[in-house]
Scaffold this motif. Structure first.
Motif, PDB file in Angstrom:
ATOM      1  N   VAL A   1     -20.219  26.985  34.954  1.00  9.04           N
ATOM      2  CA  VAL A   1     -20.284  26.196  36.188  1.00  9.04           C
ATOM      3  C   VAL A   1     -21.637  26.382  36.861  1.00  9.04           C
ATOM      4  O   VAL A   1     -22.236  25.419  37.364  1.00  9.04           O
ATOM      5  CB  VAL A   1     -19.130  26.608  37.133  1.00  9.04           C
ATOM      6  CG1 VAL A   1     -19.292  25.936  38.491  1.00  9.04           C
ATOM      7  CG2 VAL A   1     -17.789  26.231  36.529  1.00  9.04           C
ATOM      8  N   THR A   2     -22.144  27.617  36.858  1.00  9.59           N
ATOM      9  CA  THR A   2     -23.458  27.873  37.466  1.00  9.59           C
ATOM     10  C   THR A   2     -24.560  27.130  36.724  1.00  9.59           C
ATOM     11  O   THR A   2     -25.466  26.555  37.346  1.00  9.59           O
ATOM     12  CB  THR A   2     -23.738  29.383  37.471  1.00  9.59           C
ATOM     13  OG1 THR A   2     -22.698  30.062  38.174  1.00  9.59           O
ATOM     14  CG2 THR A   2     -25.067  29.683  38.141  1.00  9.59           C
ATOM     15  N   ALA A   3     -24.486  27.159  35.380  1.00 12.64           N
ATOM     16  CA  ALA A   3     -25.508  26.442  34.600  1.00 12.64           C
ATOM     17  C   ALA A   3     -25.449  24.944  34.879  1.00 12.64           C
ATOM     18  O   ALA A   3     -26.491  24.285  35.035  1.00 12.64           O
ATOM     19  CB  ALA A   3     -25.301  26.724  33.108  1.00 12.64           C
ATOM     20  N   MET A   4     -24.242  24.404  34.929  1.00 10.91           N
ATOM     21  CA  MET A   4     -24.105  22.982  35.236  1.00 10.91           C
ATOM     22  C   MET A   4     -24.611  22.664  36.643  1.00 10.91           C
ATOM     23  O   MET A   4     -25.287  21.653  36.869  1.00 10.91           O
ATOM     24  CB  MET A   4     -22.639  22.560  35.105  1.00 10.91           C
ATOM     25  CG  MET A   4     -22.142  22.507  33.685  1.00 10.91           C
ATOM     26  SD  MET A   4     -22.942  21.152  32.787  1.00 10.91           S
ATOM     27  CE  MET A   4     -22.194  21.351  31.164  1.00 10.91           C
ATOM     28  N   THR A   5     -24.278  23.540  37.594  1.00 12.01           N
ATOM     29  CA  THR A   5     -24.736  23.318  38.968  1.00 12.01           C
ATOM     30  C   THR A   5     -26.253  23.360  39.064  1.00 12.01           C
ATOM     31  O   THR A   5     -26.870  22.528  39.742  1.00 12.01           O
ATOM     32  CB  THR A   5     -24.118  24.373  39.889  1.00 12.01           C
ATOM     33  OG1 THR A   5     -22.688  24.338  39.782  1.00 12.01           O
ATOM     34  CG2 THR A   5     -24.501  24.132  41.335  1.00 12.01           C
ATOM     35  N   ASP A   6     -26.861  24.336  38.377  1.00  6.45           N
ATOM     36  CA  ASP A   6     -28.330  24.424  38.390  1.00  6.45           C
ATOM     37  C   ASP A   6     -28.956  23.166  37.776  1.00  6.45           C
ATOM     38  O   ASP A   6     -29.963  22.656  38.281  1.00  6.45           O
ATOM     39  CB  ASP A   6     -28.779  25.665  37.624  1.00  6.45           C
ATOM     40  CG  ASP A   6     -28.392  26.950  38.337  1.00  6.45           C
ATOM     41  OD1 ASP A   6     -28.108  26.888  39.551  1.00  6.45           O
ATOM     42  OD2 ASP A   6     -28.352  28.009  37.682  1.00  6.45           O
ATOM     43  N   ALA A   7     -28.340  22.695  36.683  1.00 12.89           N
ATOM     44  CA  ALA A   7     -28.880  21.494  36.047  1.00 12.89           C
ATOM     45  C   ALA A   7     -28.778  20.286  36.968  1.00 12.89           C
ATOM     46  O   ALA A   7     -29.726  19.489  37.081  1.00 12.89           O
ATOM     47  CB  ALA A   7     -28.146  21.229  34.729  1.00 12.89           C
ATOM     48  N   LEU A   8     -27.643  20.154  37.646  1.00 13.61           N
ATOM     49  CA  LEU A   8     -27.478  19.012  38.546  1.00 13.61           C
ATOM     50  C   LEU A   8     -28.367  19.141  39.776  1.00 13.61           C
ATOM     51  O   LEU A   8     -28.898  18.146  40.280  1.00 13.61           O
ATOM     52  CB  LEU A   8     -26.011  18.891  38.965  1.00 13.61           C
ATOM     53  CG  LEU A   8     -25.026  18.542  37.839  1.00 13.61           C
ATOM     54  CD1 LEU A   8     -23.622  18.406  38.391  1.00 13.61           C
ATOM     55  CD2 LEU A   8     -25.436  17.257  37.138  1.00 13.61           C
ATOM     56  N   GLN A   9     -28.533  20.366  40.281  1.00 13.04           N
ATOM     57  CA  GLN A   9     -29.408  20.554  41.436  1.00 13.04           C
ATOM     58  C   GLN A   9     -30.860  20.278  41.075  1.00 13.04           C
ATOM     59  O   GLN A   9     -31.605  19.684  41.858  1.00 13.04           O
ATOM     60  CB  GLN A   9     -29.245  21.968  41.984  1.00 13.04           C
ATOM     61  CG  GLN A   9     -27.909  22.221  42.681  1.00 13.04           C
ATOM     62  CD  GLN A   9     -27.753  23.662  43.134  1.00 13.04           C
ATOM     63  OE1 GLN A   9     -28.577  24.515  42.824  1.00 13.04           O
ATOM     64  NE2 GLN A   9     -26.689  23.942  43.870  1.00 13.04           N
ATOM     65  N   SER A  10     -31.266  20.719  39.888  1.00 14.49           N
ATOM     66  CA  SER A  10     -32.654  20.477  39.483  1.00 14.49           C
ATOM     67  C   SER A  10     -32.920  18.998  39.235  1.00 14.49           C
ATOM     68  O   SER A  10     -34.057  18.545  39.345  1.00 14.49           O
ATOM     69  CB  SER A  10     -32.973  21.283  38.219  1.00 14.49           C
ATOM     70  OG  SER A  10     -32.138  20.869  37.148  1.00 14.49           O
ATOM     71  N   ASN A  11     -31.861  18.253  38.910  1.00 14.28           N
ATOM     72  CA  ASN A  11     -32.016  16.813  38.688  1.00 14.28           C
ATOM     73  C   ASN A  11     -31.687  16.004  39.930  1.00 14.28           C
ATOM     74  O   ASN A  11     -31.616  14.770  39.860  1.00 14.28           O
ATOM     75  CB  ASN A  11     -31.123  16.357  37.533  1.00 14.28           C
ATOM     76  CG  ASN A  11     -31.673  16.767  36.193  1.00 14.28           C
ATOM     77  OD1 ASN A  11     -32.518  16.105  35.608  1.00 14.28           O
ATOM     78  ND2 ASN A  11     -31.201  17.894  35.682  1.00 14.28           N
ATOM     79  N   GLY A  12     -31.441  16.680  41.047  1.00 16.83           N
ATOM     80  CA  GLY A  12     -31.236  15.989  42.305  1.00 16.83           C
ATOM     81  C   GLY A  12     -29.878  15.357  42.478  1.00 16.83           C
ATOM     82  O   GLY A  12     -29.676  14.589  43.419  1.00 16.83           O
ATOM     83  N   VAL A  13     -28.933  15.655  41.585  1.00 10.56           N
ATOM     84  CA  VAL A  13     -27.601  15.068  41.710  1.00 10.56           C
ATOM     85  C   VAL A  13     -26.787  15.806  42.758  1.00 10.56           C
ATOM     86  O   VAL A  13     -26.014  15.207  43.507  1.00 10.56           O
ATOM     87  CB  VAL A  13     -26.885  15.090  40.345  1.00 10.56           C
ATOM     88  CG1 VAL A  13     -25.480  14.501  40.460  1.00 10.56           C
ATOM     89  CG2 VAL A  13     -27.707  14.337  39.302  1.00 10.56           C
ATOM     90  N   LEU A  14     -26.942  17.136  42.809  1.00 14.09           N
ATOM     91  CA  LEU A  14     -26.239  17.954  43.798  1.00 14.09           C
ATOM     92  C   LEU A  14     -27.248  18.584  44.733  1.00 14.09           C
ATOM     93  O   LEU A  14     -28.362  18.943  44.311  1.00 14.09           O
ATOM     94  CB  LEU A  14     -25.427  19.062  43.105  1.00 14.09           C
ATOM     95  CG  LEU A  14     -24.190  18.628  42.309  1.00 14.09           C
ATOM     96  CD1 LEU A  14     -23.544  19.852  41.672  1.00 14.09           C
ATOM     97  CD2 LEU A  14     -23.191  17.906  43.186  1.00 14.09           C
ATOM     98  N   PRO A  15     -26.898  18.749  46.011  1.00 13.94           N
ATOM     99  CA  PRO A  15     -27.798  19.448  46.930  1.00 13.94           C
ATOM    100  C   PRO A  15     -27.829  20.927  46.619  1.00 13.94           C
ATOM    101  O   PRO A  15     -26.865  21.504  46.108  1.00 13.94           O
ATOM    102  CB  PRO A  15     -27.170  19.185  48.311  1.00 13.94           C
ATOM    103  CG  PRO A  15     -25.720  18.958  48.020  1.00 13.94           C
ATOM    104  CD  PRO A  15     -25.667  18.275  46.684  1.00 13.94           C
ATOM    105  N   ALA A  16     -28.955  21.545  46.914  1.00 16.00           N
ATOM    106  CA  ALA A  16     -29.097  22.981  46.659  1.00 16.00           C
ATOM    107  C   ALA A  16     -28.295  23.740  47.701  1.00 16.00           C
ATOM    108  O   ALA A  16     -28.597  23.702  48.889  1.00 16.00           O
ATOM    109  CB  ALA A  16     -30.575  23.394  46.723  1.00 16.00           C
ATOM    110  N   ASN A  17     -27.254  24.407  47.244  1.00 15.30           N
ATOM    111  CA  ASN A  17     -26.448  25.243  48.130  1.00 15.30           C
ATOM    112  C   ASN A  17     -26.075  26.516  47.410  1.00 15.30           C
ATOM    113  O   ASN A  17     -26.266  26.659  46.214  1.00 15.30           O
ATOM    114  CB  ASN A  17     -25.187  24.513  48.605  1.00 15.30           C
ATOM    115  CG  ASN A  17     -24.372  23.985  47.441  1.00 15.30           C
ATOM    116  OD1 ASN A  17     -24.719  24.218  46.288  1.00 15.30           O
ATOM    117  ND2 ASN A  17     -23.307  23.284  47.741  1.00 15.30           N
TER     118      ASN A  17
END
Length: 436
Positions: A117-133
């Protein structure tokens, strides 16, 4: 002459029996009879005692034997209870250990899932899909080698090797029966909860916490999957306006400094559970999203000037401002003040930075997948041939050099050296402003 007395002839003394007569008093006779009766009674009692002594001893022995058997039976029952409790304690101990092992296995699985989940979150945050939280902290779970404790009491205790002794029967406290009938009253000390129940409650609480964590991870994956699907759909729709076939385009490799290693794909079984099924669906979507985003970042989707600037001439056929005849306009013109900065609309390499006939001072930047952009009529050139630029790099300033009627920017977008309408890319960039 006196007469002489007549005497009987003397008899011989020897051989005579003398008879004496005794007189016995009545009181003496009664005492003797009483004594005789007493002795007779004593003799009868002694004889009865002697005769019944064996029977009395046998009864006493039987009674003692019965008591001994009862005591031994009680000891045997207590030993059976102790053995039963010991077996139950061993079973409870095995149950607790198996529960702890199960929880430890689930904890390892949760940690593995959390890393995914962390890896997926980092990938989405780095691609601007999810906000950095910030991600929530992981709950701590007991390790299998440490004992579960409840209020300072271990979940199980070793059985003593010595034989147990029966506890004496202690009388009940005064008023205990009344308290038992009336129940617990205010002010009384409640009996402590057994350690086994406290351990069970702790394990149950830990189990529920793990279940909540697992549900939270699954919800996070589902939210990611939804956002990735929305972003993927938005990217495809926007890039479709450029007229390019994104499925046939190769996304440039973006390499960050200081990373690398062998490729070890993550193998998941979708039938293992909802988490694996969701992650199996999410992975190809995320891969496609990253590829589309990489393509979009290499395309000239940005605006060549900051702020809002009007188009003075669109792409396509128009009336030539000098000849007043029909002519092909290979780009778009932006009205701007002289000296306004001109920005590169995508990363690339400067292949031309010179005065070029009707273009005047012109800069051409070559991008990926056969795309290129031209910036003409500049008053000054700020880059040189061979220089690598990024999106937003200043390549020159607005001017009116070359074939121009006034200060403006002539901006072109080309595919394999053929000019195309830049507004298709500019409109796509406007739609993707929140993603890129």
């Amino acid at each position: 002459m006196h007469a002489q007395p007549h005497t009987a002839p003397s008899l011989p003394v020897s051989g005579l029996v003398v008879h004496k007569t005794y007189t016995i008093r009545r009181s003496t006779m009664l005492m003797g009879l009483g004594w005789l009766a007493l002795m007779t009674a004593c003799s009868g009692t002694a004889g009865w005692y002697i005769l019944s002594k064996d029977d009395l001893a046998a009864r006493m022995i039987a009674r003692e034997t019965t008591r001994q058997y009862a005591y031994e039976d009680r000891i045997a029952a207590l030993r059976a209870d102790v053995d039963r409790y010991a077996s139950r304690a061993l079973l409870d101990q095995d149950g607790v250990e198996s529960r702890v092992d199960e929880l430890a296995t689930r904890q390892a699985e949760l940690e593995s899932r959390q890393s995914l989940v962390t890896a997926m979150t980092d990938a989405l945050q780095s691609n601007g899909v999810l906000p950095a939280n910030r991600l929530p902290l992981r709950p701590r779970v007991a390790k299998p080698e440490e004992a579960i404790r409840a209020s300072g009491v271990t979940s199980f205790a070793p059985i003593m090797p010595s034989k147990p002794t029966p506890a004496p029967e202690t009388p009940a406290l005064r008023g205990a029966e009344a308290n038992a009938q009336n129940g617990w009253q205010s002010g009384e000390v409640a009996p402590p909860e057994p350690p086994a129940k406290r351990v069970e409650a702790s394990l149950e609480k830990l189990d529920k916490a793990m279940a909540r964590t697992s549900d939270a991870q699954l919800d996070a994956l589902k939210e990611m999957d939804q956002k990735v699907a929305e972003a993927q759909k938005k990217l495809r729709s926007a890039l479709a306006e450029t007229g390019l076939d994104t499925d046939r385009m190769a996304a440039p490799a973006i390499v960050d400094g200081g990373v690398g290693g062998p490729l070890v794909p993550v193998k998941l079984d979708p039938s293992a559970g909802p988490f694996e099924a969701t992650l199996t669906t999410l992975q190809p979507r995320l891969t496609s999203l990253i590829r589309l985003r990489g393509l979009a970042e290499q395309m000239p989707l940005g605006r060549p000037m900051t702020g809002d600037h009007d188009f003075t001439s669109n792409f396509g056929y128009r009336t030539d401002p000098f000849t007043r005849g029909l002519a092909m306009h290979t780009g778009v013109d932006f009205r701007a003040a002289p000296g306004s900065p001109i920005l590169a609309t995508a990363p690339g390499k400067v292949v031309a930075a010179e005065y070029n006939g009707g273009y005047g001072n012109m800069v051409e930047v070559e991008h990926a997948n056969g795309l290129s952009t031209r910036y003409a009529h500049m008053s000054a050139i700020s880059v040189s041939v061979g220089q690598m630029v990024k999106a937003g790099t200043v390549v020159g300033k607005v001017g009116t050099t070359g074939r121009s009627t006034g200060p403006h920017l002539h901006y072109e977008t080309r595919i394999n050296e053929e000019p195309v309408d830049p507004t298709r890319f500019l409109n796509a960039g406007s739609k993707l402003a929140n993603i890129l």
